[in-house]
Scaffold this motif. Sequence first.
Motif, mmCIF file in Angstrom:
data_model
loop_
_atom_site.group_PDB
_atom_site.id
_atom_site.type_symbol
_atom_site.label_atom_id
_atom_site.label_comp_id
_atom_site.label_asym_id
_atom_site.label_seq_id
_atom_site.Cartn_x
_atom_site.Cartn_y
_atom_site.Cartn_z
ATOM 1 N N GLN A 278 0.756 -1.267 -0.006
ATOM 2 C CA GLN A 278 -0.143 0.059 -0.111
ATOM 3 C C GLN A 278 0.937 1.473 -0.049
ATOM 4 O OE1 GLN A 278 -3.916 -0.283 2.417
ATOM 5 N NE2 GLN A 278 -2.569 -1.943 3.346
ATOM 6 N N ASP A 302 -3.955 0.765 -3.563
ATOM 7 C CA ASP A 302 -4.631 1.017 -2.280
ATOM 8 C C ASP A 302 -6.364 0.636 -2.249
ATOM 9 O OD1 ASP A 302 -2.473 1.987 -0.917
ATOM 10 O OD2 ASP A 302 -2.814 4.093 -1.753
ATOM 11 N N ASN A 303 -6.628 0.060 -1.311
ATOM 12 C CA ASN A 303 -8.282 -0.418 -1.508
ATOM 13 C C ASN A 303 -8.666 -0.986 -2.799
ATOM 14 O OD1 ASN A 303 -8.525 0.565 1.167
ATOM 15 N ND2 ASN A 303 -8.795 2.818 0.131
ATOM 16 N N GLU A 305 -7.311 -0.271 -5.595
ATOM 17 C CA GLU A 305 -6.790 0.478 -6.913
ATOM 18 C C GLU A 305 -5.582 0.527 -7.296
ATOM 19 O OE1 GLU A 305 -7.407 5.317 -8.213
ATOM 20 O OE2 GLU A 305 -8.179 4.775 -6.312
#
Length: 321
Positions: A278, A302-303, A305
């Motif tokens: 991340q 991230d998440n 994405e």
Amino acid sequence: MITKENILATAKKTILSESQSIAKLADFLDESFVKATKIIFDCKGRLIVTGIGKSAIIAQKIVATMNSTGTPSLFLHASEAIHGDLGMVQKDDVVICISKSGNSPEIKILIPILKNFGNTLIAITGNMTSFLAKNSDCVLNTTIDSESCPNNLAPTNSTTAQLVMGDALAVCLMEMRHFKPEDFAKYHPGGALGKKLLLKVSAMLVHSLKPMVAPDTSIKKVIFEISEKRLGVTAVINENKVVGIITDGDIRRMLSYRDSFTDLTAKDIMTKNPKMIQSTDMVVDAFNIMEDFSITQLVVVDNGEYKGVLHLHDILKEGIL
């Protein structure tokens, strides 16, 4: 006669002599050391460390160590103190005075003034019957048998003992404050150490390109994407999710066993479930992952994405390691 053997023998003798002086300090630790540590820990002001001559130099190092480990400190040169610099001493400050003899003229002038100010005074001295020792609230004993100097004059063992006693105080205070690496990083933001403790992956992606292809992208276009983005890798993206990764190594291995690749697409040669990190993670953690798995790139997500690729070369350019 000066010979290599004589030089090495003298150096060894010096090192052993100083190490023995340091070892004896452990026997001098008593309630005074505990009291001094608690006084500094509970101090509402700053820690002022003073001395004269070589002891002043040791005082500066102790101040530097204290400041970097959570104890606000100032250096006060004993001779300058009695010529105006005493103005830096405030009522809530604790003072450490360092002196081998404890009887230097400057020390004899300075100590009564500090006592008159009402400041708590901690002595680091090698003379337990000295003026300094007798007029301090607690005394840390740094007595030595002799200096390494062949004339027993130049401060060697004595200053080393003072330095080690200061380090012992600093380390005890660190433990009492539960001082952690992230706390240390706050006081060391510059240089390789600061970067190692503070730099996050997101900071490395500001100017980074985002190589990406779809699973059905032709190998020719995959090669173009890897070459154009110059990271030696491309992510394979499907419905905004990273489903794989293709490195220039994958391309070379494919070419080694196939004469033609016109019928192949990205999904045929990609590595599924690539190692990811991340952007909020530390760069040093990213490096550790690369080292553990013998890889040179990490996909940043991230998440879910896709954010880009972190390359080992970028980490090394930052001088972190």
